[in-house]
Scaffold this motif. Structure first.
Motif, PDB file in Angstrom:
ATOM      1  N   LYS A  29      53.804  41.053  30.734  1.00  0.00           N
ATOM      2  CA  LYS A  29      52.718  41.449  29.784  1.00  0.00           C
ATOM      3  C   LYS A  29      51.813  40.677  29.492  1.00  0.00           C
ATOM      4  N   ASP A  30      52.126  39.267  29.225  1.00  0.00           N
ATOM      5  CA  ASP A  30      51.072  38.198  28.963  1.00  0.00           C
ATOM      6  C   ASP A  30      50.137  38.108  30.043  1.00  0.00           C
ATOM      7  N   LEU A  31      50.244  38.195  31.285  1.00  0.00           N
ATOM      8  CA  LEU A  31      49.313  38.136  32.112  1.00  0.00           C
ATOM      9  C   LEU A  31      48.430  39.346  32.121  1.00  0.00           C
ATOM     10  N   TRP A  32      48.732  40.315  32.000  1.00  0.00           N
ATOM     11  CA  TRP A  32      47.840  41.511  31.948  1.00  0.00           C
ATOM     12  C   TRP A  32      47.203  41.542  30.322  1.00  0.00           C
ATOM     13  N   THR A  33      47.799  41.244  29.490  1.00  0.00           N
ATOM     14  CA  THR A  33      47.246  41.450  28.067  1.00  0.00           C
ATOM     15  C   THR A  33      46.034  40.109  27.879  1.00  0.00           C
ATOM     16  N   ASP A  34      46.492  39.135  28.437  1.00  0.00           N
ATOM     17  CA  ASP A  34      45.509  37.812  28.258  1.00  0.00           C
ATOM     18  C   ASP A  34      44.135  38.236  28.914  1.00  0.00           C
ATOM     19  N   TYR A  35      44.292  38.887  30.039  1.00  0.00           N
ATOM     20  CA  TYR A  35      43.174  39.097  30.800  1.00  0.00           C
ATOM     21  C   TYR A  35      42.257  40.527  30.672  1.00  0.00           C
ATOM     22  N   PHE A  36      42.937  41.386  30.481  1.00  0.00           N
ATOM     23  CA  PHE A  36      42.386  42.734  30.292  1.00  0.00           C
ATOM     24  C   PHE A  36      42.162  43.025  28.591  1.00  0.00           C
ATOM     25  N   ARG A  37      42.942  42.526  27.860  1.00  0.00           N
ATOM     26  CA  ARG A  37      42.961  42.613  26.346  1.00  0.00           C
ATOM     27  C   ARG A  37      42.031  41.618  25.529  1.00  0.00           C
ATOM     28  N   ASP A  38      42.691  40.337  25.758  1.00  0.00           N
ATOM     29  CA  ASP A  38      42.141  39.318  25.309  1.00  0.00           C
ATOM     30  C   ASP A  38      41.083  38.332  25.725  1.00  0.00           C
ATOM     31  N   GLU A  51      35.806  36.340  34.556  1.00  0.00           N
ATOM     32  CA  GLU A  51      35.960  36.706  33.033  1.00  0.00           C
ATOM     33  C   GLU A  51      36.688  37.824  32.614  1.00  0.00           C
ATOM     34  N   GLY A  52      37.488  37.888  31.615  1.00  0.00           N
ATOM     35  CA  GLY A  52      38.336  38.743  31.007  1.00  0.00           C
ATOM     36  C   GLY A  52      37.669  39.712  30.284  1.00  0.00           C
ATOM     37  N   TYR A  53      38.339  40.894  29.923  1.00  0.00           N
ATOM     38  CA  TYR A  53      37.892  41.971  29.061  1.00  0.00           C
ATOM     39  C   TYR A  53      38.228  42.215  27.905  1.00  0.00           C
ATOM     40  N   LYS A  54      37.500  42.842  27.100  1.00  0.00           N
ATOM     41  CA  LYS A  54      37.788  42.975  25.599  1.00  0.00           C
ATOM     42  C   LYS A  54      38.623  44.359  25.252  1.00  0.00           C
ATOM     43  N   ASN A  55      39.869  44.398  24.746  1.00  0.00           N
ATOM     44  CA  ASN A  55      40.624  45.659  24.360  1.00  0.00           C
ATOM     45  C   ASN A  55      40.557  46.545  25.489  1.00  0.00           C
ATOM     46  N   TYR A  56      40.796  46.347  26.926  1.00  0.00           N
ATOM     47  CA  TYR A  56      40.739  47.247  27.989  1.00  0.00           C
ATOM     48  C   TYR A  56      39.431  48.026  28.175  1.00  0.00           C
ATOM     49  N   ASN A  57      38.380  47.650  27.585  1.00  0.00           N
ATOM     50  CA  ASN A  57      37.209  48.514  27.545  1.00  0.00           C
ATOM     51  C   ASN A  57      37.280  49.836  26.953  1.00  0.00           C
ATOM     52  N   LEU A  58      38.322  49.960  26.151  1.00  0.00           N
ATOM     53  CA  LEU A  58      38.505  51.243  25.391  1.00  0.00           C
ATOM     54  C   LEU A  58      37.280  51.761  24.800  1.00  0.00           C
ATOM     55  N   GLY A  59      37.142  53.111  24.944  1.00  0.00           N
ATOM     56  CA  GLY A  59      35.836  53.833  24.389  1.00  0.00           C
ATOM     57  C   GLY A  59      34.722  53.759  25.173  1.00  0.00           C
ATOM     58  N   GLN A  60      34.802  53.157  26.409  1.00  0.00           N
ATOM     59  CA  GLN A  60      33.882  53.301  27.496  1.00  0.00           C
ATOM     60  C   GLN A  60      34.396  54.229  28.399  1.00  0.00           C
ATOM     61  N   TRP A 102      43.375  40.971  53.950  1.00  0.00           N
ATOM     62  CA  TRP A 102      42.534  39.772  52.970  1.00  0.00           C
ATOM     63  C   TRP A 102      41.413  39.957  53.036  1.00  0.00           C
ATOM     64  N   ASP A 103      40.673  40.877  53.688  1.00  0.00           N
ATOM     65  CA  ASP A 103      39.195  41.042  53.326  1.00  0.00           C
ATOM     66  C   ASP A 103      38.864  41.621  52.095  1.00  0.00           C
ATOM     67  N   CYS A 104      39.964  42.193  51.291  1.00  0.00           N
ATOM     68  CA  CYS A 104      39.823  42.726  49.900  1.00  0.00           C
ATOM     69  C   CYS A 104      40.446  41.971  48.875  1.00  0.00           C
ATOM     70  N   THR A 105      39.833  40.934  48.377  1.00  0.00           N
ATOM     71  CA  THR A 105      40.703  39.853  47.443  1.00  0.00           C
ATOM     72  C   THR A 105      40.134  39.901  46.212  1.00  0.00           C
ATOM     73  N   ARG A 106      39.084  40.970  45.633  1.00  0.00           N
ATOM     74  CA  ARG A 106      38.522  40.886  44.410  1.00  0.00           C
ATOM     75  C   ARG A 106      39.917  41.211  43.581  1.00  0.00           C
ATOM     76  N   LEU A 107      39.995  40.902  42.417  1.00  0.00           N
ATOM     77  CA  LEU A 107      40.840  41.043  41.374  1.00  0.00           C
ATOM     78  C   LEU A 107      40.676  42.424  40.621  1.00  0.00           C
ATOM     79  N   MET A 108      41.399  43.097  39.979  1.00  0.00           N
ATOM     80  CA  MET A 108      40.921  44.455  39.512  1.00  0.00           C
ATOM     81  C   MET A 108      39.752  44.486  38.516  1.00  0.00           C
ATOM     82  N   PHE A 109      38.935  45.360  38.768  1.00  0.00           N
ATOM     83  CA  PHE A 109      37.740  45.078  37.985  1.00  0.00           C
ATOM     84  C   PHE A 109      37.161  46.554  37.571  1.00  0.00           C
ATOM     85  N   TRP A 110      35.941  46.476  36.453  1.00  0.00           N
ATOM     86  CA  TRP A 110      35.673  47.602  35.826  1.00  0.00           C
ATOM     87  C   TRP A 110      34.410  48.219  36.555  1.00  0.00           C
TER      88      TRP A 110
END
Length: 359
Positions: free
Chosen positions: A122-131, A146-155, A173-181
């Motif tokens: 969980k720490d991997l996900w919450t650090d990046y997408f919540r904190d 750069e990480g996200y604040k609180n999962y972009n809740l409300g958006q 391997w042509d699609c190497t971006r991390l999950m993004f908003w």
């Protein structure tokens, strides 16, 4: 593969610490985990919207339905006549809403953040997408993301992730971006973003055409030097149309396979085909060839075979290949043609020496 050599990948060490996988080869503490190839993580988690959200980047959310054509009986996939053509190896698509990502991260936290990147803990996900903690994308030359604040809740929008039906395909391997908003109603303007043609190509591999035996006269026993008539009645083969839709994007495509020709391969060089090319075109009414009628024994069929040598124990393997013309139309007035497809059936043919036969 971008930014990482195959040799370097084989030297990575992964260790379990405080419930998370950690990079331990020169970058301890980065909270990064690499997904092995091939393989997949098919964990699923129910989302707040009541739909099943896939934790695996080897699974697409594209919905495929057959719009028209036969659905029963024995069927199979067509093969492209263009050996160099293949559908896209990877693309990006929306997978999580803010609420469903929060639920996934804080109750599961095991899944893919990209095709070749797997986060367990969980720490991997919450650090990046919540904190709002940044991370490093080692597959894009060590780029800091750069990480996200609180999962972009409300958006209003979705978190998009790369998808590859075959994660062992080198082109994935042509699609190497991390999950993004991405805000709702927008398709990202990046390489390998989905298009209607992406969906048309995807649907191509989902088309199943009927495996129907051709009609023969004589049936499975022919006679040397006398023609075997080949035909298919109208309606035996119909167009097959498959629709592919990508939820939450407005993108769709319908891919249609239309039978246009029959090719005969008698299974031996000791034979002649009619026409000489072995290609029997489909008639205007949807039939192929002409049914045999009494009194046609000595006539040349518009579609058929004449064997010149009898079989000796083992039958000849008569191959009948249907050519399917593939086209598509999609959202936004898009459309076009895709490479023709073929589907082959095989029938045993026994040829006897008798020079005349009463039909």
């Amino acid at each position: 593969m971008q930014g990482v050599t195959a040799g370097r990948r084989t030297t990575w060490l992964l260790a379990l610490t405080t419930g998370a996988l950690v990079w331990t080869a020169g970058a301890v503490g980065t909270a990064y985990a690499a997904k092995p190839v091939p393989g997949g993580h098919d964990t699923t988690e129910g989302g707040a919207d009541g739909k099943t959200l896939l934790a695996s980047a080897g699974q697409s959310r594209i919905k495929v339905t057959q719009v028209s054509g036969p659905t029963g009986g024995k069927r199979g996939a067509v093969s492209s006549v263009d050996v160099n053509w293949k559908p896209p190896a990877c693309w990006y698509e929306p997978v999580f809403t803010p609420a469903s990502l929060k639920n996934f991260s804080e109750t599961n936290g095991v899944g893919d953040v990209g095709i070749h990147e797997y986060w367990a803990g969980k720490d991997l996900w919450t650090d990046y997408f919540r904190d709002e903690k940044s991370t490093i994308n080692y597959f894009e030359n060590g780029k800091t993301v750069e990480g996200y604040k609180n999962y972009n809740l409300g958006q209003d929008g979705y978190f998009w992730r790369s998808v590859a039906p075959d994660i062992s395909d080198p082109d994935s391997w042509d699609c190497t971006r991390l999950m993004f908003w991405q805000p709702a109603g927008q398709i990202p303007k990046i390489a390998h973003a989905p298009t209607p043609e992406t969906l048309a190509d995807y649907a191509y591999n989902k088309i199943e055409v009927p495996d129907t035996e051709i009609e023969l006269k004589p049936t499975t026993k022919s006679t040397v030097n006398l023609p075997t008539w080949v035909w298919l009645d109208k309606g035996t083969f119909q167009e097959v149309k498959v629709r592919a839709e990508l939820p939450d994007t407005g993108l769709w495509a319908e891919t249609t396979a239309k039978p246009v020709a029959l090719h005969l391969d008698p299974g031996t060089e000791e034979a002649e085909t009619y026409p000489a090319s072995g290609d029997c075109e489909i008639n205007a009414d949807g039939s192929i060839g002409t049914p045999y009628e009494k009194g046609n024994a000595d006539r040349t069929p518009p579609c058929g075979i004449r064997y010149l040598k009898a079989t000796d124990g083992e039958p000849y393997r008569l191959k009948a290949s249907i050519t399917w013309q593939i086209s598509w139309q999609g959202s936004g007035g898009t459309g076009g043609d895709l490479p023709d497809g073929t589907f082959e059936t095989t029938q045993d043919m026994t040829v006897q020496e008798i020079q005349a036969i009463n039909r």
